[in-house]
Enzyme design. Structure first.
Site, mmCIF file in Angstrom:
data_model
loop_
_atom_site.group_PDB
_atom_site.id
_atom_site.type_symbol
_atom_site.label_atom_id
_atom_site.label_comp_id
_atom_site.label_asym_id
_atom_site.label_seq_id
_atom_site.Cartn_x
_atom_site.Cartn_y
_atom_site.Cartn_z
ATOM 1 N NE ARG A 128 -4.162 -1.910 1.937
ATOM 2 C CZ ARG A 128 -4.182 -3.105 2.550
ATOM 3 N NH1 ARG A 128 -3.202 -3.422 3.397
ATOM 4 N NH2 ARG A 128 -5.166 -3.945 2.341
ATOM 5 C CE LYS A 150 -0.165 13.397 -15.453
ATOM 6 N NZ LYS A 150 -0.436 13.801 -16.852
ATOM 7 C CD GLU A 192 7.730 15.459 -23.077
ATOM 8 O OE1 GLU A 192 7.230 16.524 -22.633
ATOM 9 O OE2 GLU A 192 7.058 14.439 -23.308
ATOM 10 C CE LYS A 233 5.720 16.691 -14.900
ATOM 11 N NZ LYS A 233 5.922 15.458 -15.683
ATOM 12 C CD GLU A 243 -3.349 15.796 -16.496
ATOM 13 O OE1 GLU A 243 -4.047 15.469 -17.460
ATOM 14 O OE2 GLU A 243 -2.189 15.377 -16.308
ATOM 15 N NE ARG A 247 0.974 16.629 -13.410
ATOM 16 C CZ ARG A 247 1.574 15.829 -12.547
ATOM 17 N NH1 ARG A 247 1.258 15.890 -11.267
ATOM 18 N NH2 ARG A 247 2.488 14.970 -12.944
ATOM 19 C CG ASN A 251 -1.106 15.851 -20.729
ATOM 20 O OD1 ASN A 251 -0.216 15.025 -20.629
ATOM 21 N ND2 ASN A 251 -2.043 16.010 -19.809
ATOM 22 C CG HIS A 254 1.863 14.523 -24.154
ATOM 23 N ND1 HIS A 254 2.592 15.682 -24.362
ATOM 24 C CD2 HIS A 254 2.672 13.702 -23.439
ATOM 25 C CE1 HIS A 254 3.779 15.555 -23.787
ATOM 26 N NE2 HIS A 254 3.846 14.367 -23.229
ATOM 27 C CG HIS A 258 -0.373 9.701 -25.493
ATOM 28 N ND1 HIS A 258 -0.955 10.102 -24.315
ATOM 29 C CD2 HIS A 258 0.961 9.708 -25.265
ATOM 30 C CE1 HIS A 258 -0.011 10.329 -23.411
ATOM 31 N NE2 HIS A 258 1.156 10.113 -23.979
ATOM 32 C CG HIS A 273 6.644 9.706 -25.066
ATOM 33 N ND1 HIS A 273 5.279 9.700 -25.230
ATOM 34 C CD2 HIS A 273 6.923 10.724 -24.201
ATOM 35 C CE1 HIS A 273 4.743 10.667 -24.501
ATOM 36 N NE2 HIS A 273 5.711 11.302 -23.866
#
Length: 376
Positions: A128, A150, A192, A233, A243, A247, A251, A254, A258, A273
């Site tokens: 956990r 993330k 990036e 960032k 997000e 935030r 992206n 992206h 993606h 990527h």
């Protein structure tokens, strides 16, 4: 080297009692044992790395951990985006448990974005929640995926659709390791870096246009670019950790990118990527210009810069193509920013003037994609 050495740049991520530092500089892998022993005394360490990075950099890390008296075990996964899947998550989790690491011990990600995402998700769910340290070894990971919490894996339905927000306790970005990257991988990470200028820092984008060669060569320009990116960032993450607000600006490129990765079935020989993000950012600016939101000059300027550094900027630059409009639209429909079936894109009014556009007309996206595919 001491973590307080003047040549090490510190970027704080302010998240209350979960705040942490990003340390950027030379020799941080070799000194990591002393750093971790000082910050996390007595912790055992599960090093998650891939076969390529492990051969290059794990021995120096392990030597430092041993010298600092920290028990450690290396978990090696295959390199490549295909590693971000349920089977490999199960393997990492099983090895962490098999080696009897406790909840207070550390999962350490030594690698690029794939390893960081996978190891971070494992750290979030084993017992956990275990301690987590990022040691990013690619430019892309140092400026983006290692910062902000993330974590996750891919599903057959799309990229990064299974995961958790789980912050590291420390990020160590050793700039020396970037010299071992291929030119292609470094360029992919540079996409990036450029993204931060395109989002809300036109001065940084102008600086990159003038100094990108120094970033590629190394030294102070590289450190400046990485630190500027991390500060940007960190500021966004501090404002919007999970997000729910701005935030999402991170992206930029992206949603399109993606979809392109899905179209190539995450085949890194065709498209990695950062290359997908580069094309996606160009598409976002072209789409913005088509909608009358920004000038075509802005779209042409940012595209020209990415092209100058050697990044792909067009759909036609993807070996083997990216399929048809229907396939791309299906992938876009699975994007994490979709809300109640409505499309959300990061669009732009100019260089450094990106914004979140909600409820974008799917018909407009489809028409744009058809035109973009026809560009040849």
């Amino acid at each position: 080297m001491s973590i307080d050495a003047p040549e090490t740049t510190r970027v704080p991520v302010a998240l209350g009692d979960r705040s942490y530092d990003i340390l950027i500089g030379s020799g941080l892998i070799a000194s990591a044992g002393a750093t971790l022993a000082a910050r996390f005394p007595g912790r055992a360490v599960a090093i998650v790395t891939d076969a390529t990075v492990g051969d290059l950099h794990a021995p120096a890390l392990e030597a430092g951990l041993t010298a600092a008296g920290l028990r450690h075990h290396r978990i090696t996964v295959p390199a490549g985006e295909a590693t971000k899947r349920f089977a490999m998550l199960e393997e990492v989790v099983d090895q962490v448990l098999a080696h009897r690491l406790e909840r207070g011990d550390l999962v350490l990600a030594l690698g690029g974005g794939v390893v960081g995402d996978l190891a971070g998700f494992a750290a979030a769910i084993v017992r956990r929640g275990m301690g987590f340290v990022q040691m990013p070894t690619s430019l892309l990971a140092q400026v983006d995926s290692s910062v902000g919490g993330k974590t996750g894996i891919n599903s057959r339905h799309g990229k990064n659709l299974v995961g958790a927000f789980y912050q590291p306790g420390l990020v160590l970005a050793d700039t020396d390791v970037l010299d071992t990257l291929s030119t292609r991988e470094f360029r992919a990470g540079y996409a990036e870096v450029a993204k931060y200028g395109l989002i809300d820092d036109p001065g940084f984008f102008s600086w990159l246009e003038a100094n990108w060669r120094g970033v590629f060569q190394g030294g102070k320009d590289r450190v400046h670019a990485i630190a500027t990116s991390c500060r940007a960032k960190a500021a966004v993450v501090a404002r919007d950790e999970t997000e729910t607000g701005d935030r999402a600006l991170l992206n930029l490129g992206h949603t399109f990118g993606h979809a392109l990765e899905a179209a190539t079935r995450y085949d890194g020989t065709r498209l990695v990527h950062g290359e997908a993000v580069a094309i996606g950012m160009c598409q976002a600016f072209r789409f913005s210009a088509k909608l009358g939101l920004c000038s075509s000059d802005a779209a042409e300027r940012m595209t020209a810069h990415l092209k100058t550094v050697g990044l792909p900027t067009e759909l036609a630059h993807v070996p083997g193509g990216v399929g048809d409009v229907d396939g791309l639209m299906a992938a876009i429909g699975q994007d994490k920013k979709v809300a109640r079936g409505k499309l959300t894109f990061i669009l732009a009014r100019g260089i450094g003037e990106s914004f979140i556009a909600k409820d974008v007309d799917p018909a407009a996206v489809r028409a744009f994609l058809a035109e973009d595919l026809a560009r040849g």
